[in-house]
Design a protein around this motif. Structure first.
Motif, mmCIF file in Angstrom:
data_model
loop_
_atom_site.group_PDB
_atom_site.id
_atom_site.type_symbol
_atom_site.label_atom_id
_atom_site.label_comp_id
_atom_site.label_asym_id
_atom_site.label_seq_id
_atom_site.Cartn_x
_atom_site.Cartn_y
_atom_site.Cartn_z
ATOM 1 N N THR A 129 -5.528 12.214 -5.666
ATOM 2 C CA THR A 129 -4.830 11.288 -6.572
ATOM 3 C C THR A 129 -5.106 9.833 -6.165
ATOM 4 O O THR A 129 -5.198 8.956 -7.026
ATOM 5 C CB THR A 129 -3.312 11.566 -6.600
ATOM 6 O OG1 THR A 129 -2.854 11.838 -5.278
ATOM 7 C CG2 THR A 129 -2.970 12.727 -7.502
ATOM 8 N N ASP A 147 1.082 8.784 4.219
ATOM 9 C CA ASP A 147 1.074 10.231 4.496
ATOM 10 C C ASP A 147 1.423 10.455 5.963
ATOM 11 O O ASP A 147 0.963 9.745 6.845
ATOM 12 C CB ASP A 147 -0.293 10.855 4.197
ATOM 13 C CG ASP A 147 -0.173 12.360 3.987
ATOM 14 O OD1 ASP A 147 -0.521 12.835 2.902
ATOM 15 O OD2 ASP A 147 0.284 13.054 4.913
ATOM 16 N N ASP A 181 5.797 8.348 8.384
ATOM 17 C CA ASP A 181 6.844 9.083 7.663
ATOM 18 C C ASP A 181 7.452 8.160 6.601
ATOM 19 O O ASP A 181 7.997 7.101 6.925
ATOM 20 C CB ASP A 181 7.907 9.511 8.689
ATOM 21 C CG ASP A 181 8.964 10.403 8.080
ATOM 22 O OD1 ASP A 181 8.961 10.592 6.843
ATOM 23 O OD2 ASP A 181 9.812 10.901 8.853
ATOM 24 N N SER A 182 7.350 8.574 5.352
ATOM 25 C CA SER A 182 7.889 7.728 4.276
ATOM 26 C C SER A 182 9.397 7.565 4.402
ATOM 27 O O SER A 182 9.984 6.643 3.838
ATOM 28 C CB SER A 182 7.561 8.339 2.915
ATOM 29 O OG SER A 182 8.158 9.622 2.796
ATOM 30 N N ASP A 206 4.801 12.303 -4.123
ATOM 31 C CA ASP A 206 4.213 13.652 -4.080
ATOM 32 C C ASP A 206 4.059 14.047 -2.605
ATOM 33 O O ASP A 206 2.951 14.270 -2.133
ATOM 34 C CB ASP A 206 2.851 13.638 -4.796
ATOM 35 C CG ASP A 206 2.226 15.024 -4.877
ATOM 36 O OD1 ASP A 206 2.961 16.016 -4.741
ATOM 37 O OD2 ASP A 206 1.002 15.111 -5.074
HETATM 38 C C1 LIG Z 1 1.002 17.798 -2.040
HETATM 39 S S1 LIG Z 1 0.283 16.753 -0.843
HETATM 40 C C2 LIG Z 1 -0.191 15.319 -1.759
HETATM 41 C C3 LIG Z 1 -1.286 15.625 -2.715
HETATM 42 C C4 LIG Z 1 -1.979 14.430 -3.312
HETATM 43 N N1 LIG Z 1 -1.060 13.540 -3.973
HETATM 44 C C5 LIG Z 1 -3.025 14.891 -4.309
HETATM 45 O O1 LIG Z 1 -2.668 15.550 -5.294
HETATM 46 O O2 LIG Z 1 -4.191 14.587 -4.098
HETATM 47 C C6 LIG Z 1 1.698 16.202 0.046
HETATM 48 C C7 LIG Z 1 1.378 15.296 1.234
HETATM 49 O O3 LIG Z 1 2.598 14.636 1.588
HETATM 50 C C8 LIG Z 1 2.632 14.461 2.971
HETATM 51 N N2 LIG Z 1 4.031 14.293 3.398
HETATM 52 C C9 LIG Z 1 5.001 15.234 3.475
HETATM 53 N N3 LIG Z 1 6.147 14.700 3.924
HETATM 54 C C10 LIG Z 1 5.905 13.384 4.120
HETATM 55 C C11 LIG Z 1 6.677 12.293 4.581
HETATM 56 N N4 LIG Z 1 7.975 12.437 4.929
HETATM 57 N N5 LIG Z 1 6.104 11.076 4.680
HETATM 58 C C12 LIG Z 1 4.806 10.898 4.317
HETATM 59 N N6 LIG Z 1 4.013 11.891 3.868
HETATM 60 C C13 LIG Z 1 4.554 13.115 3.779
HETATM 61 C C14 LIG Z 1 1.951 15.704 3.529
HETATM 62 O O4 LIG Z 1 1.415 15.443 4.799
HETATM 63 C C15 LIG Z 1 0.897 16.017 2.478
HETATM 64 O O5 LIG Z 1 -0.371 15.551 2.876
#
Ligand SMILES: C[S@@+](CC[C@H](N)C(=O)[O-])C[C@H]1O[C@@H](n2cnc3c(N)ncnc32)[C@H](O)[C@@H]1O
Length: 282
Positions: A129, A147, A181-182, A206
């Motif tokens: 994305t 991420d 971490d978001s 996402d």
């Molecule tokens: C479903 S993937 C994203 C897919 C991407 N948007 C795409 O479709 O190309 C979810 C990502 O969110 C990250 N993630 C999960 N919890 C998070 C957090 N609290 N803070 C930042 N990133 C996080 C994970 O490491 C993962 O790589």
């Protein structure tokens, strides 16, 4: 090296396992169901960790294709064609988005119509994305993508991929990659500093797909949204996957009178995915 504390599952949705049955598919499903049942924890962690490393090795070996395609100008400008190319893996499986192509194309049309100048993506993963956001934002857009390494639902990306992701940008665009971490206050402050008071025109959430996680992302970053801006949430459809509970929060937003909402759904019966758009009412 200890296995990371992660609920990362083999990127089942990303590789379209339904279309790829066979031994590998069956193995992935088995691991996934053990994970969901909380069984064989050490084994499932080891398997998902190894899986992620294998994906990274594959990406390392195939990454040149993206650069080549961008350099020789063969990548389409049309939204539908661009989404097709990325989702079909023609730029390499390494950047395939974890999305339904029809829904992603509608979302990217919204982005392309708006040409946002400031973009925040939470959940970079393999950059699928992110690649499209770079393509369809303003030519001088400031793009931030957050991420968490080994985060839930995707597992993040290794540091060496940063230089690869930077090639997604146009010459005048600015890409800020935060491996963080978001949900941490520090990350919110960092994003705020990067945006510099202008507000964010387009936010895509996402990442952590739990009810609390998605709500926290929304509540933390909503104050940074620019007037007239939009927030997109992925996976708003009800699903029987217990690790995804975005729908519960989405229903709350649909009943919230301070916002307008719209859903982009290819098929209401598909049992996963679905993109929700939130437009705060001025
Ligand atoms: C479903 S993937 C994203 C897919 C991407 N948007 C795409 O479709 O190309 C979810 C990502 O969110 C990250 N993630 C999960 N919890 C998070 C957090 N609290 N803070 C930042 N990133 C996080 C994970 O490491 C993962 O790589």
């Amino acid at each position: 090296m200890p296995f990371p504390h992660t609920t990362f599952r083999p990127a089942i949705s990303a590789v379209g396992l339904e279309d790829k049955p066979g031994m590998i598919g069956a193995l992935k499903w088995q691991i996934r169901s053990w994970q969901q049942a909380g069984r064989h924890e050490w084994l499932t962690r080891a398997a998902t960790f190894s899986w992620l490393q294998l994906y990274n090795v594959r990406d390392f070996l195939t990454i040149g294709r993206v650069g080549d395609s961008l350099r020789d100008g063969s990548f389409p400008d049309d939204v539908n064609a661009a989404v097709d190319e990325v989702c079909e893996g023609r730029l390499g499986a390494g950047i395939r988005p974890m999305q339904a192509p029809f829904e992603l194309a509608s979302l990217m049309r919204e982005v392309s119509d708006r040409r946002p100048k400031t973009v925040l993506e939470i959940g970079t993963a393999r950059g699928g994305t992110l690649f499209l956001l770079c393509r369809f934002s303003a030519p001088d857009a400031k793009i931030i993508s957050v991420d968490l390494p080994y985060g839930r639902n995707g597992g993040g990306y290794p540091k060496w991929k940063e230089s690869h992701y930077r090639r997604f940008c146009g010459e005048q665009q600015e890409l800020n990659l935060l491996r963080a971490d978001s949900h941490s206050k520090e990350t919110v402050d960092k994003v705020d500093r990067i945006v510099g008071g202008d507000g964010i025109d387009f936010i895509m959430i996402d990442a952590d797909h739990s009810y609390e996680g998605v709500k926290q992302d929304y509540m933390y970053y909503l104050p940074l949204l620019a007037p007239g801006g939009v927030i997109a949430l992925h996976d708003v459809l009800p699903t029987d996957d217990p690790s995804i509970d975005v729908n519960r929060f989405w229903v709350e937003l649909e009943n919230d009178t301070s916002v307008q909402t719209k859903t982009i759904v290819a098929d209401p019966e598909q049992g996963r995915y679905g993109i929700g758009l939130v437009y705060p009412v001025a």
